[in-house]
Design a protein around this motif. Structure first.
Motif, PDB file in Angstrom:
ATOM      1  N   LYS A 103     122.888  54.991 108.685  1.00  0.00           N
ATOM      2  CA  LYS A 103     121.816  54.017 108.424  1.00  0.00           C
ATOM      3  C   LYS A 103     120.956  53.753 109.661  1.00  0.00           C
ATOM      4  O   LYS A 103     119.770  53.477 109.550  1.00  0.00           O
ATOM      5  CB  LYS A 103     122.405  52.696 107.924  1.00  0.00           C
ATOM      6  N   GLY A 104     121.553  53.841 110.833  1.00  0.00           N
ATOM      7  CA  GLY A 104     120.815  53.582 112.051  1.00  0.00           C
ATOM      8  C   GLY A 104     119.756  54.622 112.355  1.00  0.00           C
ATOM      9  O   GLY A 104     118.874  54.398 113.195  1.00  0.00           O
ATOM     10  N   HIS A 105     119.807  55.764 111.645  1.00  0.00           N
ATOM     11  CA  HIS A 105     118.852  56.852 111.883  1.00  0.00           C
ATOM     12  C   HIS A 105     117.919  57.078 110.692  1.00  0.00           C
ATOM     13  O   HIS A 105     117.256  58.114 110.625  1.00  0.00           O
ATOM     14  CB  HIS A 105     119.600  58.152 112.193  1.00  0.00           C
ATOM     15  N   TYR A 106     117.858  56.117 109.779  1.00  0.00           N
ATOM     16  CA  TYR A 106     117.045  56.319 108.578  1.00  0.00           C
ATOM     17  C   TYR A 106     115.574  56.580 108.898  1.00  0.00           C
ATOM     18  O   TYR A 106     114.933  57.422 108.262  1.00  0.00           O
ATOM     19  CB  TYR A 106     117.171  55.107 107.657  1.00  0.00           C
ATOM     20  N   MET A 107     115.019  55.873 109.864  1.00  0.00           N
ATOM     21  CA  MET A 107     113.618  56.085 110.224  1.00  0.00           C
ATOM     22  C   MET A 107     113.391  57.518 110.696  1.00  0.00           C
ATOM     23  O   MET A 107     112.421  58.178 110.297  1.00  0.00           O
ATOM     24  CB  MET A 107     113.181  55.103 111.313  1.00  0.00           C
ATOM     25  N   GLU A 108     114.292  58.010 111.515  1.00  0.00           N
ATOM     26  CA  GLU A 108     114.171  59.366 112.036  1.00  0.00           C
ATOM     27  C   GLU A 108     114.337  60.395 110.928  1.00  0.00           C
ATOM     28  O   GLU A 108     113.576  61.365 110.835  1.00  0.00           O
ATOM     29  CB  GLU A 108     115.214  59.588 113.137  1.00  0.00           C
ATOM     30  N   PHE A 109     115.361  60.199 110.074  1.00  0.00           N
ATOM     31  CA  PHE A 109     115.560  61.100 108.940  1.00  0.00           C
ATOM     32  C   PHE A 109     114.299  61.142 108.077  1.00  0.00           C
ATOM     33  O   PHE A 109     113.853  62.216 107.647  1.00  0.00           O
ATOM     34  CB  PHE A 109     116.728  60.631 108.070  1.00  0.00           C
ATOM     35  N   PHE A 110     113.739  59.970 107.820  1.00  0.00           N
ATOM     36  CA  PHE A 110     112.575  59.895 106.947  1.00  0.00           C
ATOM     37  C   PHE A 110     111.371  60.609 107.558  1.00  0.00           C
ATOM     38  O   PHE A 110     110.719  61.427 106.891  1.00  0.00           O
ATOM     39  CB  PHE A 110     112.215  58.438 106.664  1.00  0.00           C
ATOM     40  N   ASN A 111     111.040  60.294 108.796  1.00  0.00           N
ATOM     41  CA  ASN A 111     109.850  60.880 109.410  1.00  0.00           C
ATOM     42  C   ASN A 111     109.923  62.399 109.463  1.00  0.00           C
ATOM     43  O   ASN A 111     108.943  63.094 109.164  1.00  0.00           O
ATOM     44  CB  ASN A 111     109.656  60.311 110.817  1.00  0.00           C
ATOM     45  N   ASP A 112     111.100  62.924 109.820  1.00  0.00           N
ATOM     46  CA  ASP A 112     111.237  64.381 109.915  1.00  0.00           C
ATOM     47  C   ASP A 112     111.201  65.047 108.542  1.00  0.00           C
ATOM     48  O   ASP A 112     110.635  66.138 108.383  1.00  0.00           O
ATOM     49  CB  ASP A 112     112.543  64.738 110.638  1.00  0.00           C
ATOM     50  N   SER A 113     111.800  64.410 107.536  1.00  0.00           N
ATOM     51  CA  SER A 113     111.806  65.014 106.200  1.00  0.00           C
ATOM     52  C   SER A 113     110.451  64.838 105.514  1.00  0.00           C
ATOM     53  O   SER A 113     110.030  65.715 104.737  1.00  0.00           O
ATOM     54  CB  SER A 113     112.922  64.419 105.342  1.00  0.00           C
ATOM     55  N   PHE A 114     109.745  63.747 105.801  1.00  0.00           N
ATOM     56  CA  PHE A 114     108.426  63.550 105.192  1.00  0.00           C
ATOM     57  C   PHE A 114     107.464  64.650 105.637  1.00  0.00           C
ATOM     58  O   PHE A 114     106.591  65.069 104.859  1.00  0.00           O
ATOM     59  CB  PHE A 114     107.866  62.173 105.553  1.00  0.00           C
ATOM     60  N   GLU A 115     107.612  65.116 106.861  1.00  0.00           N
ATOM     61  CA  GLU A 115     106.782  66.220 107.353  1.00  0.00           C
ATOM     62  C   GLU A 115     107.015  67.495 106.551  1.00  0.00           C
ATOM     63  O   GLU A 115     106.152  68.374 106.509  1.00  0.00           O
ATOM     64  CB  GLU A 115     107.083  66.492 108.833  1.00  0.00           C
ATOM     65  N   ARG A 116     108.165  67.588 105.914  1.00  0.00           N
ATOM     66  CA  ARG A 116     108.543  68.778 105.149  1.00  0.00           C
ATOM     67  C   ARG A 116     108.476  68.545 103.641  1.00  0.00           C
ATOM     68  O   ARG A 116     108.975  69.350 102.859  1.00  0.00           O
ATOM     69  CB  ARG A 116     109.953  69.216 105.566  1.00  0.00           C
ATOM     70  N   LEU A 117     107.868  67.436 103.250  1.00  0.00           N
ATOM     71  CA  LEU A 117     107.776  67.083 101.837  1.00  0.00           C
ATOM     72  C   LEU A 117     106.540  67.728 101.211  1.00  0.00           C
ATOM     73  O   LEU A 117     105.437  67.628 101.736  1.00  0.00           O
ATOM     74  CB  LEU A 117     107.691  65.565 101.685  1.00  0.00           C
ATOM     75  N   SER A 118     106.745  68.379 100.087  1.00  0.00           N
ATOM     76  CA  SER A 118     105.642  69.025  99.387  1.00  0.00           C
ATOM     77  C   SER A 118     104.677  68.003  98.816  1.00  0.00           C
ATOM     78  O   SER A 118     105.028  66.831  98.624  1.00  0.00           O
ATOM     79  CB  SER A 118     106.194  69.888  98.236  1.00  0.00           C
ATOM     80  N   GLU A 119     103.465  68.442  98.502  1.00  0.00           N
ATOM     81  CA  GLU A 119     102.535  67.590  97.785  1.00  0.00           C
ATOM     82  C   GLU A 119     103.167  67.196  96.456  1.00  0.00           C
ATOM     83  O   GLU A 119     103.796  68.019  95.782  1.00  0.00           O
ATOM     84  CB  GLU A 119     101.209  68.312  97.541  1.00  0.00           C
ATOM     85  N   ASN A 120     103.023  65.931  96.094  1.00  0.00           N
ATOM     86  CA  ASN A 120     103.611  65.381  94.872  1.00  0.00           C
ATOM     87  C   ASN A 120     105.136  65.329  94.927  1.00  0.00           C
ATOM     88  O   ASN A 120     105.791  65.178  93.890  1.00  0.00           O
ATOM     89  CB  ASN A 120     103.151  66.158  93.635  1.00  0.00           C
ATOM     90  N   GLY A 121     105.695  65.441  96.131  1.00  0.00           N
ATOM     91  CA  GLY A 121     107.136  65.332  96.296  1.00  0.00           C
ATOM     92  C   GLY A 121     107.583  63.886  96.394  1.00  0.00           C
ATOM     93  O   GLY A 121     106.768  62.955  96.415  1.00  0.00           O
ATOM     94  N   MET A 122     108.898  63.702  96.477  1.00  0.00           N
ATOM     95  CA  MET A 122     109.454  62.355  96.494  1.00  0.00           C
ATOM     96  C   MET A 122     110.659  62.286  97.416  1.00  0.00           C
ATOM     97  O   MET A 122     111.428  63.243  97.528  1.00  0.00           O
ATOM     98  CB  MET A 122     109.877  61.948  95.075  1.00  0.00           C
ATOM     99  N   ILE A 123     110.813  61.144  98.083  1.00  0.00           N
ATOM    100  CA  ILE A 123     111.987  60.879  98.919  1.00  0.00           C
ATOM    101  C   ILE A 123     112.761  59.710  98.324  1.00  0.00           C
ATOM    102  O   ILE A 123     112.185  58.674  97.993  1.00  0.00           O
ATOM    103  CB  ILE A 123     111.587  60.578 100.373  1.00  0.00           C
TER     104      ILE A 123
END
Length: 213
Positions: free
Chosen positions: A136-156
């Motif tokens: 949980k302490g790394h959620y921001m980091e996980f999110f930012n790095d995975s959002f960069e790899r998220l396709s158009e119309n994708g979802m997290i």
């Protein structure tokens, strides 16, 4: 309301009749060995969401014993895609591999043993669905790095984002930093992304990368 119906989650869980042998086996193992997995109502919502959107290329951060990975992996395989899943704990990683083998999913899963903070950065592909359920302490980091790899119309999909309810009720002092980081993370998501927070399970955050046409 009947006394035995403690809350909405309890009511929903009481209505779920799971019949899949592998899912039931993993639920029993998790309960016996105190392994954190998604709650039953969250599992059903996750399955519904991934299935109705026909997601194919899925990234999971936090494999554990492969419970949520099996749910998503089955759908990805059916859709001709794959699940990439990252786990830092070697024991849990090997347990997940056994469960993926039982589910006949190894041919459509890319398992990675390592720290998600480091491993996500190494991925050079796009994902149309990302499931975050790790430190949980790394959620921001996980999110930012995975959002960069998220396709158009994708979802997290971010699980346990309300961390045992500690974001809105008294919590042990040792969790002060995690609670603060999660609270700041939720504020950031509301301000900067197409985000919704759902208060069931242990809190679910959904972020859409929908492209308006």
């Amino acid at each position: 309301m009947l006394d035995e119906l403690k809350d909405a989650n309890g009511y929903i869980i009481g209505k779920i009749e799971e019949k899949d042998p592998l899912i039931l086996e993993m639920e029993a193992f998790a309960l016996e060995h105190n392994v954190p997995i998604v709650t039953k109502e969250v599992a059903k919502y996750l399955e519904f969401l991934v299935s109705t959107h026909n997601f194919k290329n899925i990234l999971e951060i936090g494999t554990a014993i492969g419970y949520s990975g099996t749910i998503m992996g089955r759908i990805a395989k059916k859709n001709g895609g794959k699940l990439t899943t990252i786990e830092i704990d070697e024991v849990r990683y090997n347990q997940a591999l056994e469960n993926f083998k039982k589910g006949d999913l190894l041919d459509s899963i890319n398992p990675i043993l390592g720290d998600g903070v480091e491993e996500i950065k190494k991925l050079d592909e796009k994902f149309d669905f990302v499931f975050i359920d790790a430190s949980k302490g790394h959620y921001m980091e996980f999110f930012n790095d995975s959002f960069e790899r998220l396709s158009e119309n994708g979802m997290i999909f971010i699980d346990n984002i309300m961390f045992r309810g500690y974001l809105y009720k008294e919590y042990p002092k040792r969790f002060k930093t995690i609670v603060r980081r999660l609270d700041e993370f939720i504020t950031y998501l509301y301000r900067n992304h197409d985000f919704v927070l759902l208060p069931f399970g242990d809190g679910i955050g959904l972020v859409s990368n929908k492209v308006m046409k």
